[in-house]
Write a protein that holds these residues in place. Structure first.
Motif, short mmCIF file in Angstrom:
data_model
loop_
_atom_site.label_atom_id
_atom_site.label_comp_id
_atom_site.label_asym_id
_atom_site.label_seq_id
_atom_site.Cartn_x
_atom_site.Cartn_y
_atom_site.Cartn_z
N GLU A 13 -11.14 -6.64 -3.77
CA GLU A 13 -11.18 -8.10 -3.82
C GLU A 13 -12.59 -8.59 -4.14
O GLU A 13 -12.78 -9.52 -4.93
CB GLU A 13 -10.69 -8.67 -2.49
N LEU A 14 -13.58 -7.96 -3.53
CA LEU A 14 -14.96 -8.34 -3.81
C LEU A 14 -15.33 -8.05 -5.26
O LEU A 14 -16.03 -8.83 -5.92
CB LEU A 14 -15.91 -7.62 -2.86
N ALA A 15 -14.85 -6.92 -5.79
CA ALA A 15 -15.11 -6.60 -7.20
C ALA A 15 -14.53 -7.68 -8.12
O ALA A 15 -15.14 -8.04 -9.13
CB ALA A 15 -14.52 -5.24 -7.54
N SER A 16 -13.37 -8.21 -7.76
CA SER A 16 -12.74 -9.25 -8.58
C SER A 16 -13.55 -10.54 -8.54
O SER A 16 -13.41 -11.40 -9.42
CB SER A 16 -11.31 -9.52 -8.11
N GLN A 17 -14.42 -10.69 -7.51
CA GLN A 17 -15.26 -11.88 -7.39
C GLN A 17 -16.63 -11.68 -8.03
O GLN A 17 -17.49 -12.55 -7.93
CB GLN A 17 -15.42 -12.24 -5.91
N GLY A 18 -16.85 -10.52 -8.64
CA GLY A 18 -18.10 -10.28 -9.34
C GLY A 18 -19.09 -9.39 -8.63
O GLY A 18 -20.19 -9.15 -9.15
N PHE A 19 -18.73 -8.87 -7.46
CA PHE A 19 -19.61 -7.94 -6.76
C PHE A 19 -19.63 -6.60 -7.48
O PHE A 19 -18.61 -6.16 -8.03
CB PHE A 19 -19.13 -7.72 -5.32
N ASP A 20 -20.79 -5.95 -7.48
CA ASP A 20 -20.93 -4.59 -8.00
C ASP A 20 -20.58 -3.66 -6.84
O ASP A 20 -21.41 -3.39 -5.96
CB ASP A 20 -22.36 -4.37 -8.47
N CYS A 22 -23.25 -9.51 -5.34
CA CYS A 22 -24.40 -8.63 -5.30
C CYS A 22 -23.90 -7.19 -5.31
O CYS A 22 -22.71 -6.93 -5.44
CB CYS A 22 -25.25 -8.92 -4.06
N ARG A 23 -24.81 -6.26 -5.13
CA ARG A 23 -24.45 -4.85 -5.08
C ARG A 23 -24.07 -4.50 -3.64
O ARG A 23 -24.88 -4.62 -2.72
CB ARG A 23 -25.64 -4.01 -5.54
N VAL A 24 -22.81 -4.08 -3.44
CA VAL A 24 -22.27 -3.89 -2.09
C VAL A 24 -21.75 -2.47 -1.93
O VAL A 24 -21.13 -1.91 -2.83
CB VAL A 24 -21.16 -4.92 -1.78
#
Length: 240
Positions: free
Chosen positions: A31-38, A16-18
């Protein structure tokens, strides 16, 4: 130990957007960006943001700023803020401002040091202005307009031992620092990137026996999360 708990809470969160407020070098955010987080991060330390640029990968872009952009208000599903509010004189006002950046129903995960009675040289070195009781932390977050859903006290027993070692190391460092180095602003800016104590023992920390012991400590702390035996609080809260 905090990371182990944070990752457990994030495991069930869909990308999601974080927004990470006080993101420091943005290692978790990357790390979250690599999992698809915006992924968006804010930190007022130029040194921390420079390190974040080093850690980030071009294929997993992060948006990093040194201040919140009013155009972001009401757009985030998830907000993170780790070890930030203890630096702020006006903590309730700051969290109330942050709330505006979440969508209605959006979640916040926040951590901060526990127990004012355990104030020590490491707090001074980091530029903290307070530590929290459980009741005081819940009251501050709810005054800022959030609903607290869960609060865990993490770190027992290992972090309690390490805290004493850090306090001793930083008490010596403070004695050797000049007065100009001791302003809250300077100390706060450095705290996001200073890992002086940890780097001395990095080879030991990354060894198989110690890394295995750390994983076991992460599992072991779980049975004590509902107590106040640890040295930090992790809060899950929601914007109504």
């Amino acid at each position: 130990l905090r990371r182990e708990l944070v990752m457990r809470h994030l495991a069930g969160v869909q990308p999601c957007r974080v927004l990470d407020i006080g993101c420091g070098p943005a290692v978790l955010l990357s790390e979250l960006a690599s999992q698809g987080f915006d992924a968006y991060g804010v930190d007022d330390s130029i040194k921390a943001l420079a390190l974040a640029e080093v850690f980030s990968r071009p294929e997993h872009a992060l948006t990093l700023r040194n201040a919140l952009d009013p155009a972001w208000k009401g757009t985030f599903d998830l907000m993170l803020s780790f070890e930030v509010i203890e630096h702020l004189e006006q903590d309730v006002e700051a969290m109330s401002d942050w709330r505006a950046y979440l969508k209605p129903g959006g979640s916040m995960i926040l951590s901060t040091p526990a127990h004012p009675s355990r104030w020590n040289a490491a707090d001074v070195w980091a530029g903290h202005v307070r530590r929290y009781t459980r009741a005081g932390l819940v009251a501050a977050i709810e005054q800022a307009g959030f609903h607290v859903e869960q609060i865990d006290c993490y770190g027992f027993p290992l972090a309690n031992v390490m805290e004493k070692a850090r306090a001793y190391a930083y008490s010596r460092a403070l004695r050797g620092a000049s007065k100009s180095d001791k302003s809250v602003k300077n100390l706060t800016e450095e705290s996001g990137t200073d890992r002086g104590v940890e780097t001395r023992f990095w080879k030991l920390f990354r060894s198989l026996p110690v890394s295995t012991a750390m994983r076991m400590a992460g599992w072991g702390q779980r049975r004590f999360l509902h107590t106040d035996l640890g040295n930090g609080y992790l809060v899950m809260a929601r914007r109504p």
